[in-house]
Motif scaffolding. Sequence first.
Motif, PDB file in Angstrom:
ATOM      1  N   UNK A 233      -1.437  38.233 -23.857  1.00 12.59           N
ATOM      2  CA  UNK A 233      -0.123  38.608 -23.325  1.00 12.59           C
ATOM      3  C   UNK A 233      -0.120  40.063 -22.869  1.00 12.59           C
ATOM      4  N   UNK A 234      -0.734  40.932 -23.665  1.00 13.38           N
ATOM      5  CA  UNK A 234      -0.825  42.348 -23.288  1.00 13.38           C
ATOM      6  C   UNK A 234      -1.666  42.527 -22.033  1.00 13.38           C
ATOM      7  N   UNK A 235      -2.770  41.795 -21.944  1.00 16.16           N
ATOM      8  CA  UNK A 235      -3.664  41.908 -20.797  1.00 16.16           C
ATOM      9  C   UNK A 235      -2.958  41.485 -19.510  1.00 16.16           C
ATOM     10  N   UNK A 236      -2.172  40.412 -19.575  1.00 16.44           N
ATOM     11  CA  UNK A 236      -1.440  39.952 -18.392  1.00 16.44           C
ATOM     12  C   UNK A 236      -0.417  40.998 -17.944  1.00 16.44           C
ATOM     13  N   UNK A 237       0.330  41.577 -18.899  1.00 15.61           N
ATOM     14  CA  UNK A 237       1.286  42.627 -18.533  1.00 15.61           C
ATOM     15  C   UNK A 237       0.561  43.855 -17.997  1.00 15.61           C
ATOM     16  N   UNK A 238      -0.553  44.204 -18.612  1.00 16.89           N
ATOM     17  CA  UNK A 238      -1.374  45.334 -18.175  1.00 16.89           C
ATOM     18  C   UNK A 238      -1.761  45.168 -16.709  1.00 16.89           C
ATOM     19  N   UNK A 239      -2.167  43.942 -16.324  1.00 17.58           N
ATOM     20  CA  UNK A 239      -2.547  43.669 -14.942  1.00 17.58           C
ATOM     21  C   UNK A 239      -1.347  43.768 -14.020  1.00 17.58           C
ATOM     22  N   UNK A 240      -0.227  43.165 -14.429  1.00 23.70           N
ATOM     23  CA  UNK A 240       0.930  43.124 -13.540  1.00 23.70           C
ATOM     24  C   UNK A 240       1.553  44.495 -13.333  1.00 23.70           C
ATOM     25  N   UNK A 241       1.506  45.334 -14.361  1.00 24.60           N
ATOM     26  CA  UNK A 241       2.036  46.697 -14.222  1.00 24.60           C
ATOM     27  C   UNK A 241       1.086  47.558 -13.398  1.00 24.60           C
TER      28      UNK A 241
END
Length: 397
Positions: A233-241
Amino acid sequence: MPKPITDLIHHPYKPPANFAAPQPGVYKASTVFFADVAAMRARDWKTKAGYTYGLHGTPTTFTLEERLATLEGGTECLLAPSGLAAIALVAFAFLKTGDEVLLPDNAYGPNKALCNGELANFGITHRLYDPMNPADLAAKLSERTRLVWLEAAGSVTMEFPDLPALVAACRARGVLTALDNTWGAGLAFAPFDFNGSGQGVDISIQALTKYPSGGGDVLMGSVITRDERLHRALKLSHMRIGFGSGVGDVEALLRSLPSIALRYEAHDRSARELALWLADRAEIAQVLHPALEGSPGHANWLRLCGATDLAAGLFSVVFDARYSAAQVDRFCDGLKLFRLGYSWGGPISLVVPYDIGLMRDPGVSHWPHKGTLVRFSIGLEDAEDLRADLEQALAAL
């Protein structure tokens, strides 16, 4: 035959492999090459099995992430552009409109500002709890609470909470816990395994700007977990931000990280020496340092950090109420070796005066002192020289 400029760009030479040296190689890349279309389509940016684009990782950033995860006892790590960015990443990954986050009343100020600003604009509410009263936290957990922030020691006022009790209250309700572990740095205590209990926080963040860097010249943060689901979940947000960290800063962290334990112990040793000396001064009403008896939460620090006996290089003092805020400001201005500046963990000692009345909610936790508070970050100077500097500034009061 290609022109010289094309040969310069597409030169066929490749240096021999298997080069080894004390420092890891530094790879600067936004674009990453693939051998063919099949390889491009098969590569998964969400794992460390290969490389897809600079934001998703290079050999240099992967190396730092793995070392930081090991330092804190985690398994997965993501880098962020600053400590505050690491805090924001956790919020963006796990909070949505209608959710609630709880923060300790002595939380890092910019985390509170994030809650009052962007998170409030997104329809995410927050409440403050008394970090020294686990029952207060337990009472404030609601059906809407999705995340609880923890700090040890607390920002500026240095209270050390009963972390196991706070985490247990959250775990009983299935609420995520995230710890700002910048003070502990992965050295004072194990954030994912309190005293070998197998219990700890879900997520640990650090401002790598502080002790991991140690130079006062790098802005970076980390988010570490042991849970693959949380990491994804953190990795996906990291990518999107679109968070990324400059490779020069990553290189600086890799160079300084091997000495973190030596530096941390040196900061700690000098800080305790100076804190004990100040505790005997008539000008000082109280010294706030978790390793000193009488400091709020000292027993909690002893239970959690007694095995390491580590307590960072940070402490605060409360001046006797007979000294006005203006007089305390003059004391700070009169210091010659201590520099006025935010942050901590670097080689140069720093000092900052605070008005705690503006930073605490009297309806949540009680601040007992009337005098002005001053926070010290002890650097790597000789402790006797720092004491002489404090003495001459106190004499001017």
